[in-house]
Write an enzyme that holds these catalytic residues in place. Structure first.
Site, PDB file in Angstrom:
ATOM      1  N   GLY A   1       0.826  -1.196   0.000  1.00 40.66           N
ATOM      2  CA  GLY A   1       0.000   0.000   0.000  1.00 40.66           C
ATOM      3  C   GLY A   1       0.861   1.247   0.000  1.00 40.66           C
TER       4      GLY A   1
ATOM      5  CG  HIS B   1      -0.587   1.134   7.346  1.00 33.68           C
ATOM      6  ND1 HIS B   1       0.372   0.668   8.214  1.00 33.68           N
ATOM      7  CD2 HIS B   1       0.057   2.012   6.523  1.00 33.68           C
ATOM      8  CE1 HIS B   1       1.532   1.255   7.943  1.00 33.68           C
ATOM      9  NE2 HIS B   1       1.365   2.064   6.913  1.00 33.68           N
ATOM     10  CD  GLU B   2      -1.107   2.424   2.837  1.00 35.47           C
ATOM     11  OE1 GLU B   2      -0.684   3.595   2.780  1.00 35.47           O
ATOM     12  OE2 GLU B   2      -0.365   1.455   3.077  1.00 35.47           O
TER      13      GLU B   2
ATOM     14  CD  GLN C   1       3.283   5.848   2.754  1.00 38.73           C
ATOM     15  OE1 GLN C   1       2.329   5.295   2.228  1.00 38.73           O
ATOM     16  NE2 GLN C   1       4.286   5.166   3.302  1.00 38.73           N
TER      17      GLN C   1
ATOM     18  CB  CYS D   1       5.054   1.905   7.207  1.00 34.72           C
ATOM     19  SG  CYS D   1       4.591   3.494   6.491  1.00 34.72           S
ATOM     20  CG  LEU D   2       6.373   1.071   1.086  1.00 40.17           C
ATOM     21  CD1 LEU D   2       5.789   1.398  -0.287  1.00 40.17           C
ATOM     22  CD2 LEU D   2       7.492   0.049   0.958  1.00 40.17           C
TER      23      LEU D   2
ATOM     24  CG  HIS E   1       0.222   6.843   5.532  1.00 42.16           C
ATOM     25  ND1 HIS E   1       1.383   7.315   6.101  1.00 42.16           N
ATOM     26  CD2 HIS E   1       0.414   5.518   5.350  1.00 42.16           C
ATOM     27  CE1 HIS E   1       2.241   6.302   6.258  1.00 42.16           C
ATOM     28  NE2 HIS E   1       1.674   5.199   5.812  1.00 42.16           N
TER      29      HIS E   1
HETATM   30 NI    NI Z   1       2.537   3.311   5.737  1.00 36.53          NI
END
Ligand code: NI
Length: 172
Positions: free
Chosen positions: A46, A136-137, A51, A94-95, A140
């Site tokens: 995701g 999660h997304e 991000q 998480c990226l 953000h």
């Molecule tokens: Ni993340």
């Protein structure tokens, strides 16, 4: 299409809440394409627009990670989680937190309303990994990060590890 730079914690831009999308035109289509390409290249399941430094309410998810699984790209524009039920625990990554994996408690099932990249409204009920990824997304988009779900000590440990890691390289 282009692979974009993913911001790493503690970059302050990750804390900015995203603005709702109002125009469903070619600019949005391009952003979504870039996000999908960036997510697949990372690779990740995701990616949310903040991000990559775009402060808008858009995220992409593809939880089909098996090598032979067909792509299952899902795009959420202006999403809202309207129902949450139950509890589940997953080890999340998480990226924006390379190398960090932490157990986080989330709702087991969610109902989400959102728009497609062309502006059509849809509703989706999800459970398991897809429900985790949506929560999660969606965080953000509100400037909320996985560390915010951790206890004080784990949070400090992750913070220190990320700060120690140093500023990200431009090529990353
Ligand atoms: Ni993340």
């Amino acid at each position: 299409m282009a692979i974009r730079t993913i911001l790493h914690y503690p970059d302050k831009r990750l804390r900015e809440p995203g603005k709702p999308v109002t125009e469903f035109g070619p600019q949005l289509a391009k952003l979504v394409e870039d996000m999908a390409e960036t997510m697949y290249a990372a690779p990740g399941v995701g990616l949310a627009a903040p991000q990559i430094g775009e402060s808008v309410r858009v995220f992409v998810i593809d939880v089909a990670t098996a090598e032979d699984a067909p792509s299952d790209l899902r795009v959420f524009v202006n999403p809202e989680i309207v129902e949450r039920q139950g509890v589940q625990c997953w080890e999340e990554g998480c990226l924006s937190f390379p190398g960090v994996h932490e157990e986080i408690e989330r709702a087991e099932r969610v109902k989400v309303t959102a728009r497609t990249v062309t502006g059509e409204a849809f509703e989706l009920e999800a459970d398991g990994l897809l429900a985790v990824a949506i929560q999660h997304e969606n965080d953000h988009l509100d400037g909320k990060l996985m560390v915010d779900h951790l206890g004080l000590i784990r949070r400090r440990l992750v913070h220190r590890a990320m700060v120690k890691r140093g500023p990200q390289l431009a090529a990353e």
